[in-house]
Design a protein around this motif. Structure first.
Motif, mmCIF file in Angstrom:
data_model
loop_
_atom_site.group_PDB
_atom_site.id
_atom_site.type_symbol
_atom_site.label_atom_id
_atom_site.label_comp_id
_atom_site.label_asym_id
_atom_site.label_seq_id
_atom_site.Cartn_x
_atom_site.Cartn_y
_atom_site.Cartn_z
ATOM 1 N N LEU A 195 100.251 77.205 112.139
ATOM 2 C CA LEU A 195 100.573 78.510 112.715
ATOM 3 C C LEU A 195 99.372 79.097 113.424
ATOM 4 C CD1 LEU A 195 99.829 80.770 109.937
ATOM 5 C CD2 LEU A 195 101.542 79.166 109.250
ATOM 6 N N MET A 196 99.654 80.042 114.295
ATOM 7 C CA MET A 196 98.603 80.732 115.034
ATOM 8 C C MET A 196 98.976 82.208 115.130
ATOM 9 S SD MET A 196 97.144 80.147 118.915
ATOM 10 C CE MET A 196 98.257 81.283 119.738
ATOM 11 N N PRO A 197 98.067 83.102 114.745
ATOM 12 C CA PRO A 197 98.384 84.539 114.847
ATOM 13 C C PRO A 197 98.551 84.957 116.292
ATOM 14 C CG PRO A 197 96.068 84.220 114.330
ATOM 15 C CD PRO A 197 96.704 82.873 114.239
ATOM 16 N N ALA A 198 99.586 85.742 116.534
ATOM 17 C CA ALA A 198 99.860 86.192 117.900
ATOM 18 C C ALA A 198 99.480 87.645 118.114
ATOM 19 C CB ALA A 198 101.351 86.015 118.209
ATOM 20 N N GLY A 199 98.961 88.289 117.066
ATOM 21 C CA GLY A 199 98.612 89.704 117.192
ATOM 22 C C GLY A 199 99.844 90.589 117.090
ATOM 23 N N ASP A 200 99.744 91.759 117.703
ATOM 24 C CA ASP A 200 100.853 92.706 117.660
ATOM 25 C C ASP A 200 101.866 92.405 118.753
ATOM 26 O OD1 ASP A 200 99.623 93.971 115.601
ATOM 27 O OD2 ASP A 200 98.818 95.612 116.789
ATOM 28 N N LEU A 201 103.123 92.614 118.409
ATOM 29 C CA LEU A 201 104.182 92.496 119.413
ATOM 30 C C LEU A 201 104.142 93.702 120.352
ATOM 31 C CD1 LEU A 201 107.159 91.344 117.161
ATOM 32 C CD2 LEU A 201 106.079 90.004 118.953
ATOM 33 N N GLU A 213 104.232 95.673 115.640
ATOM 34 C CA GLU A 213 104.681 94.700 114.640
ATOM 35 C C GLU A 213 103.859 93.400 114.762
ATOM 36 O OE1 GLU A 213 106.892 97.828 114.348
ATOM 37 O OE2 GLU A 213 106.986 96.738 116.241
ATOM 38 N N SER A 214 103.496 92.849 113.621
ATOM 39 C CA SER A 214 102.646 91.663 113.595
ATOM 40 C C SER A 214 103.487 90.392 113.726
ATOM 41 C CB SER A 214 101.861 91.634 112.282
ATOM 42 O OG SER A 214 101.157 90.426 112.149
ATOM 43 N N CYS A 215 103.042 89.487 114.586
ATOM 44 C CA CYS A 215 103.782 88.245 114.831
ATOM 45 C C CYS A 215 102.876 87.035 114.647
ATOM 46 C CB CYS A 215 104.364 88.245 116.250
ATOM 47 S SG CYS A 215 105.382 86.794 116.621
ATOM 48 N N ILE A 216 103.463 85.950 114.159
ATOM 49 C CA ILE A 216 102.747 84.692 113.986
ATOM 50 C C ILE A 216 103.562 83.579 114.642
ATOM 51 C CG2 ILE A 216 101.997 82.954 112.304
ATOM 52 C CD1 ILE A 216 101.530 85.195 110.318
ATOM 53 N N PHE A 217 102.896 82.742 115.439
ATOM 54 C CA PHE A 217 103.543 81.532 115.934
ATOM 55 C C PHE A 217 103.547 80.508 114.798
ATOM 56 C CE2 PHE A 217 102.328 83.282 120.103
ATOM 57 C CZ PHE A 217 103.519 83.096 120.793
ATOM 58 N N ALA A 218 104.709 80.026 114.423
ATOM 59 C CA ALA A 218 104.821 79.098 113.292
ATOM 60 C C ALA A 218 105.788 77.976 113.624
ATOM 61 C CB ALA A 218 105.310 79.844 112.045
ATOM 62 N N ASP A 219 105.503 76.786 113.080
ATOM 63 C CA ASP A 219 106.401 75.662 113.344
ATOM 64 C C ASP A 219 107.613 75.723 112.415
ATOM 65 O OD1 ASP A 219 105.613 74.687 110.868
ATOM 66 O OD2 ASP A 219 104.195 73.246 111.703
ATOM 67 N N ASP A 220 108.531 74.784 112.603
ATOM 68 C CA ASP A 220 109.796 74.834 111.884
ATOM 69 C C ASP A 220 109.678 74.406 110.420
ATOM 70 O OD1 ASP A 220 109.182 72.333 113.202
ATOM 71 O OD2 ASP A 220 111.087 71.580 112.467
ATOM 72 N N ALA A 301 107.395 83.615 115.690
ATOM 73 C CA ALA A 301 107.798 83.002 116.962
ATOM 74 C C ALA A 301 107.625 81.489 116.845
ATOM 75 C CB ALA A 301 106.941 83.540 118.105
ATOM 76 N N SER A 302 108.494 80.745 117.513
ATOM 77 C CA SER A 302 108.460 79.287 117.390
ATOM 78 C C SER A 302 107.180 78.723 117.992
ATOM 79 C CB SER A 302 109.680 78.667 118.068
ATOM 80 O OG SER A 302 109.761 79.070 119.416
ATOM 81 N N TYR A 303 106.538 77.827 117.248
ATOM 82 C CA TYR A 303 105.261 77.234 117.656
ATOM 83 C C TYR A 303 105.396 76.440 118.955
ATOM 84 C CZ TYR A 303 100.808 74.757 117.178
ATOM 85 O OH TYR A 303 99.552 74.263 117.393
ATOM 86 N N GLU A 304 106.548 75.850 119.181
ATOM 87 C CA GLU A 304 106.744 75.036 120.387
ATOM 88 C C GLU A 304 106.599 75.849 121.660
ATOM 89 O OE1 GLU A 304 110.102 72.301 120.458
ATOM 90 O OE2 GLU A 304 110.263 72.491 118.274
ATOM 91 N N THR A 305 106.707 77.181 121.554
ATOM 92 C CA THR A 305 106.556 78.040 122.738
ATOM 93 C C THR A 305 105.144 77.937 123.301
ATOM 94 O OG1 THR A 305 108.104 79.556 121.649
ATOM 95 C CG2 THR A 305 106.955 80.394 123.580
ATOM 96 N N LEU A 306 104.181 77.543 122.467
ATOM 97 C CA LEU A 306 102.778 77.524 122.887
ATOM 98 C C LEU A 306 102.458 76.374 123.832
ATOM 99 C CD1 LEU A 306 101.029 78.317 119.472
ATOM 100 C CD2 LEU A 306 101.336 79.876 121.402
ATOM 101 N N TYR A 307 103.290 75.359 123.867
ATOM 102 C CA TYR A 307 102.968 74.246 124.760
ATOM 103 C C TYR A 307 104.209 73.827 125.561
ATOM 104 C CZ TYR A 307 104.846 71.457 120.839
ATOM 105 O OH TYR A 307 105.626 70.947 119.839
ATOM 106 N N ASP A 322 92.122 77.192 117.024
ATOM 107 C CA ASP A 322 92.761 78.491 116.801
ATOM 108 C C ASP A 322 93.917 78.416 115.803
ATOM 109 O OD1 ASP A 322 91.212 80.092 118.466
ATOM 110 O OD2 ASP A 322 92.331 79.478 120.244
ATOM 111 N N MET A 323 94.153 77.267 115.187
ATOM 112 C CA MET A 323 95.330 77.080 114.351
ATOM 113 C C MET A 323 94.978 77.141 112.854
ATOM 114 S SD MET A 323 97.131 76.815 116.946
ATOM 115 C CE MET A 323 96.948 76.379 118.665
#
Length: 912
Positions: A195-201, A213-220, A301-307, A322-323
Motif C-alpha cells: 500500500l501507499m498513502p495517498a494523503g487527504d482526499l 478524508e484519509s485515503c490509502i492506495f491498497a492492493d486486492d 483506492a485500488s493499487y493498480e491505479t498507480l501504474y 514509497d510503498m
C-alpha cells in the motif's frame, strides 16, 4: 479377653503421646495429627484423635513404632473426605447465624467509626479509581489490531538502508517489488499486501466538494489479510482493477447524504478525485476502521491505479521507495527464522548497493508491536510509546499499593480500642481464627464500599480522562477487548490485594491476649510500629519519586515546546493545497498573483508556498555528491520544494550566498538548477566553510544543481529527532500548501479574508487551514499525554499517602495522649508539643524523600536518553519534591497533634 485401659488412662496416654510428639516435631506422628487438626472440625478432633492415639498405642506395642506410624497416617487420611472437610471449612464457621453476626459487627464498627471508615473508603476508592482508569488506558493500548482474525500471522516489512557503512534510513517504506518478490522467494509466506498513502482526499461528488478524508492506495489482498468487515462488495474483488474505491461507512454517508442500510444504492457511484479525468467507482463499503487499529483510513483506492501498461514503476521498480508491505505467514512459521534468510534476498535482488545505491537490510515486525514499538521514519501507523504505557501501569500499581497500605495503617492505628474488643471476645470463647475471619470480612466490606466509590468516581471523570489521553474509553469497551485469562488475572490480583490488605491487621488484632488488654497492661509493639513506619516510608518514597518524575517530564516538554527551532513558526496559518487546479504554464504567475494579493490583506505579514511544512517528515534524495567528486562519496539529503519567499516568511537568514529569486522558478522542471542547503548539508559534503559551498555543483536525481546559498540548521521535525541535512529547490506545485504569517491580535478576522482570496484564485477547492504551531507540537503528543496523566496521579498518590500519615500519626498520638497531658500540666506550650512530636514524622518523610531521589534520578535519566535534545535534570528538580513532602507532612501531622494537645489535661489524666 483383651483389657483396654480406662478412659482416664487413655487420656493420660494420649496426653503423654502428644507431649512426646511435641518434643519431636519432625516425627511422622506429629505431622499426621497436626494435619488432622488442620482439616478436622474442633468439636470432632478430640474424640477422633483419642481413638487414633489408642490404636497407635496398641500397634506400637504389637508391631513396633514404624508400623504404628504408617497405620496412624492411614487412619488420619481415612477422615480426609468431603463430609469432614467441608463441614469444617464452610458449615461450622460460616453458617448463617455466624455470618450474620460477622456482618452485623462489621457494619456497627463502620457506623461507629465514621471518620476512620470514610478515610479508608476514600483512600481505597481513590486508589482503585486511579488503577481502573490507567488500566483502561493500558488495556486499550495493548488491544491494538487484535480484532484482526489473522493477527498473530501478520507482519510488517521494515527496511534499514546503509550508505558508506552508515545507517541513512530506518523506516517502513520499501520498494513496490518487495512483497511480490518475497512471496515468490519464500514458501513460508502465504500472501502479501502493498500500500501507499495517498494523503487527504480532495474530491467532487456530484456538484459538491469534500476534503480531509484519509485515503490509502491498497492492493486486492489487503481486505483478505486484515479484518475490515464489508457492508457491501467482496473483500477479494473490491480493489481489483483501476480506479476502484472502497469507502468506510461514515465517509459514504457523508459523500452521498445516505441514511439507509441498503448499501447497494451506493455501489457503482462515481467520485472525481482532484483533476483526474476518469472517475473512481465505489466498489465496496466497509465498516468504520476500529479506533484501536494502527492502520487508519476513510477510503481505499485500488493499487493498480498507480501504474499503467506504459509505466510499470509502481509495480516493478526496485528503487522507488514509497510503498509499505505486509506479509501473511503460513500457520506455524517462525518469523525470526524467515527473517534470518533475508540477507540472501538482498544479495540476490540488490547485489550490494548496485541496484538502489544503498545496502538494503530487511526485517519483520509483528503486528502486535506496530502501535507501541515503532521508531520508524515515514511510518503511516497510528503509534504511541510503549515505555509510557508500561510506566503508567507501574504508576497504577504503586497507587493501588499505597491505598492498600493506607488501609493497613489506619486499621492497626485503632489497636488500643480494638484490643479491648478482642480481649472481651476471647474471654467469651472466641478463638483466634474466628477473630481473623471477622477482621478480614471487615476488610472485604470496606473494599466493596471503596470499589463502588471507585466505579462512581470513574464514571464522573471518564470523559475528562478520555480527553486527556485522546481516546474514547469505557470499562465495557475495555472488558470486551480483554481475553478471559487477562480478566481472571486482574480479578485475582484485586482479590488477593484486598485479602492481603486485611490479613495483616487481622493477624495483629487477633493476637492480643485478654489478660494483658483487660488489665490495662497493653502497650505498643515495637515491631508493629516499625512495620507501620516502613509502610509510610514506602508510600512517601513512591509519592516523592512521582513528584520528581512529574517535574522532569514537564520540564522536558516545556523545553521542547519553547526551544529555539531556527525557524519562526509562530502565528502562521497553513492553508491546504489547491489540488483541483490545473498545472500548466500559467501555474507560476497564478500562484505569485495569489501570494501577492494575500500580502495586501490587513493582518497578513507574509505568505509563501511549499510542498512541505515545518513539523512534517521530508522526502529524501539519495546518492548526492559534489559534481567534482566520485559517486563513491554519495550522501543523503532531505529535500523540500519552496518558493522564493519561503525564507523571509519563516524568518530564516542567509549566511552565505543569496536567497531564491522569482527568476529561479521555471514551469519546466528540467530547467530548474538552483538550490539552497543548510550548514549540516554543507558539512556532509565536506565543505568546511559556508562561503566555500556557494557556487559548488552538487549532483542528485541525475542532474547537476548549483548551490546559491547556505542557511543555518533548523529543527524541521522538532527536538525528538536530530537536525538533518536539507536541500531546498525553487518550485511551485498544486500540492503545495500556503503558509501565511499573520498578526496574532486579528487572526480570526484575517483568516476569513484569507479564505476570500483563496476562493477567488482557486474556486473549485475547499478552504481548509490549521495553525502551524499546534500542528508542530502534535509531535509531542505522547509526552504531553504522559505528563498530564503522571501529574494527576502524582497528586492522587500524595493525597492517599497523607491519609496513611493520618493513620500513623493518630495511632502514635493516641499512644502518647497521657504524655501530652503531663507535658501540658508541667507547662509545655502547644507549639512546643507540636514541634517535639513532629520530629519523628519529619524524619520518616525525609528518609522517604532521600530514598526516592536516586530512584527518580535513575528512571528519568533513562527516559531522557531517547531524546537527542534534552534537559539536564538539576538539583532543584529533586529538592522541590523533598520540600513539598516535608511541608505536606508538617501540615498533616501538626493538625493531628494540635487537636490532641487542645484537649484538657484533666480529661486524659483523670484515671491516673
Amino acid at each position: 479377653m483383651e483389657v483396654y485401659p480406662s478412659v482416664k488412662v487413655r487420656k493420660l496416654v494420649a496426653g503423654a503421646f502428644q507431649d512426646i510428639m511435641i518434643k519431636h516435631p519432625t516425627s511422622n506422628n506429629h505431622r499426621s495429627l497436626r494435619f488432622l487438626e488442620w482439616f478436622c472440625p474442633p468439636h470432632l478432633v478430640e474424640g477422633i484423635e483419642g481413638d487414633l492415639v489408642e490404636e497407635y498405642y496398641a500397634d506400637a506395642e504389637a508391631f513396633g513404632e514404624a508400623v504404628a506410624s504408617r497405620r496412624l497416617w492411614l487412619g488420619v487420611l481415612r477422615f480426609f473426605k468431603p463430609g469432614i472437610i467441608f463441614r469444617n471449612r464452610f458449615r461450622h464457621p460460616f453458617h448463617t447465624i455466624m455470618l450474620r453476626n460477622y456482618l452485623t459487627t462489621t457494619f456497627r464498627n463502620v457506623v461507629k467509626h465514621k471518620v476512620f471508615s470514610a478515610i479508608n473508603v476514600i483512600g481505597l476508592g481513590i486508589g482503585i479509581t486511579a488503577c481502573l482508569l490507567i488500566l483502561q488506558f493500558v488495556m486499550y493500548e495493548l488491544s491494538y489490531d487484535k480484532f484482526n482474525e489473522k493477527f498473530d500471522r501478520i507482519y510488517r516489512v521494515t527496511n534499514d538502508r546503509f550508505q558508506q557503512g552508515k545507517l541513512i534510513q530506518h523506516g517502513t517504506i520499501t520498494y513496490p517489488t518487495i512483497g511480490p518478490a518475497m512471496t515468490a522467494d519464500y514458501p513460508e509466506i502465504e500472501s502479501y499486501s502493498r500500500l501507499m498513502p495517498a494523503g487527504d482526499l480532495n474530491v467532487k461528488v456530484g456538484d459538491r466538494f469534500f476534503r480531509g478524508e484519509s485515503c490509502i492506495f491498497a492492493d486486492d489482498h489487503l481486505l483478505t489479510i486484515f479484518t475490515f468487515p464489508m457492508l457491501a462488495g467482496s473483500p477479494a474483488d473490491a480493489l481489483k482493477g483501476r480506479y476502484r474505491l472502497v469507502l468506510t461507512e461514515t465517509t459514504a454517508r457523508k459523500y452521498f447524504q445516505f441514511t439507509g442500510d441498503d448499501w447497494s444504492q451506493i455501489m457503482g457511484k462515481h467520485i472525481y478525485w482532484g483533476l483526474d479525468a476518469e472517475p473512481y467507482t465505489v466498489t465496496g463499503i466497509c465498516k468504520d476502521v476500529p479506533e484501536n487499529s494502527h492502520l487508519q483510513f476513510d477510503a481505499l483506492a485500488s493499487y493498480e491505479t498507480l501504474y499503467t501498461p506504459e509505466n510499470h514503476g509502481a509495480d516493478d521498480n526496485w528503487t522507488w521507495s514509497d510503498m509499505r508491505h505486509y506479509l501473511l505467514l503460513k500457520p506455524g512459521v517462525d518469523y525470526k527464522a524467515l527473517e534470518a534468510k533475508f540477507g540472501g534476498f538482498s544479495d540476490r535482488h540488490f547485489q550490494g548497493d548496485k541496484v538502489s545505491g544503498s545496502v538494503e537490510k530487511f526485517f519483520l515486525q509483528p503486528l502486535s508491536r506496530a502501535h507501541l514499538y515503532s521508531d520508524y521514519e515515514y511510518d503511516i501507523a497510528k503509534v504511541a510509546s510503549g515505555k509510557a504505557v508500561w510506566s503508567m501501569l507501574i504508576v497504577a500499581g504503586f497507587i493501588l499499593l499505597i491505598a492498600w497500605i493506607n488501609y493497613i495503617n489506619l486499621t492497626t492505628s485503632r489497636a488500643l480500642e480494638r484490643a479491648r474488643e478482642v480481649g472481651v471476645r476471647k474471654v467469651m470463647g472466641a478463638i483466634r481464627v474466628e477473630l481473623m475471619r471477622q477482621f478480614i470480612l471487615e476488610s472485604v466490606v470496606i473494599s466493596l464500599f471503596a470499589f463502588f466509590t471507585a466505579v462512581l468516581l470513574s464514571a464522573l471523570i471518564q470523559k475528562p480522562f478520555n480527553d486527556i489521553i485522546g481516546a474514547t474509553l469505557s470499562p465495557m469497551k475495555v472488558l470486551s477487548a480483554m481475553s478471559g485469562s487477562t480478566i481472571l488475572i486482574l480479578a485475582g490480583v484485586m482479590i488477593s490485594g484486598i485479602l492481603l490488605a486485611g490479613f495483616y491487621p487481622a493477624v495483629v488484632l487477633s493476637s492480643y491476649q485478654p489478660v494483658v488488654v483487660l488489665t490495662g497492661k497493653f502497650t505498643r509493639s515495637g515491631r508493629g510500629g516499625l512495620i507501620r513506619k516502613a509502610l509510610v516510608v514506602f508510600q512517601f518514597t513512591a509519592s516523592a519519586a512521582l513528584i520528581a518524575s512529574t517535574l522532569v517530564v514537564s520540564r522536558q516538554l516545556k523545553f521542547m515546546n519553547e526551544a529555539a527551532l531556527g525557524i519562526d513558526i509562530a502565528n502562521t496559518v497553513v492553508v491546504q493545497s489547491p489540488e483541483r487546479t490545473t498545472a500548466d504554464s500559467t501555474l507560476i504567475p497564478r500562484f505569485q498573483a495569489y501570494e501577492q494579493e494575500l500580502t495586501t490583506v490587513p493582518g497578513v505579514l507574509n505568505a509563501t508556498t511549499s510542498n512541505n511544512i515545518p513539523g512534517a517528515r521530508l522526502g529524501r534524495a539519495f546518492n548526492v555528491h559534489l559534481a567534482s567528486m566520485p559517486e563513491s562519496s554519495n550522501v543523503t539529503f532531505s529535500f523540500i520544494g519552496v518558493d522564493y519567499n519561503f525564507l523571509n516568511t519563516y524568518g530564516m537568514k542567509i549566511v552565505a550566498g543569496r536567497n531564491f529569486e522569482a527568476t529561479d522558478h521555471n514551469a519546466d522542471w528540467e530547467q530548474i538548477r538552483s538550490v539552497i542547503i543548510n550548514r549540516r548539508a554543507a558539512r556532509l559534503l565536506n565543505l568546511k566553510d559556508d562561503e566555500e559551498a556557494v557556487g559548488q555543483h552538487v549532483n542528485f536525481w541525475e542532474r547537476d544543481w548549483t548551490i546559491i546559498g547556505v542557511v543555518p540548521d533548523f529543527h524541521q521535525q522538532g527536538l525528538k529527532r536530530e537536525m538533518e541535512p536539507i536541500v531546498m529547490f525553487p518550485v511551485y506545485s498544486t500540492y503545495a500548501s500556503t503558509s501565511v504569517k499573520v498578526k496574532k491580535e486579528t487572526m480570526k478576522e484575517t483568516i476569513a479574508k484569507i479564505e476570500t482570496v483563496f476562493k477567488k484564485h482557486f474556486p473549485e477547492n475547499s478552504f481548509d487551514y490549521f495553525l502551524l504551531d499546534e500542528y508542530y507540537n502534535t509531535q509531542y503528543r505522547d509526552e504531553d499525554r504522559f505528563a498530564k496523566v503522571v501529574n494527576i496521579f502524582a497528586v492522587l498518590a500524595v493525597v492517599i499517602s497523607c491519609l496513611g500519615l493520618i493513620g500513623l500519626s493518630s495511632y502514635t498520638i493516641a499512644q502518647r495522649t497521657k504524655e501530652i497531658g503531663i507535658r501540658k500540666v508541667l507547662g509545655a506550650s502547644t507549639p512546643g508539643i507540636v514541634a517535639l512530636l513532629s520530629v519523628d514524622f519529619m524524619r520518616i518523610t525525609l528518609l522517604a524523600s532521600l530514598l526516592a531521589l536516586p530512584l527518580a534520578w535513575f528512571a528519568m535519566n533513562l527516559w531522557l536518553e531517547s531524546y537527542p535534545y534534552r534537559i539536564a535534570p538539576g538539583w532543584a528538580l529533586f529538592v522541590v519534591p523533598v520540600v513539598s513532602i516535608l511541608i505536606i507532612t508538617a501540615i498533616t501531622v501538626s493538625f493531628q497533634i494540635m487537636r490532641t494537645a487542645a484537649v484538657n489535661p484533666a480529661k486524659t489524666l483523670k484515671y491516673e
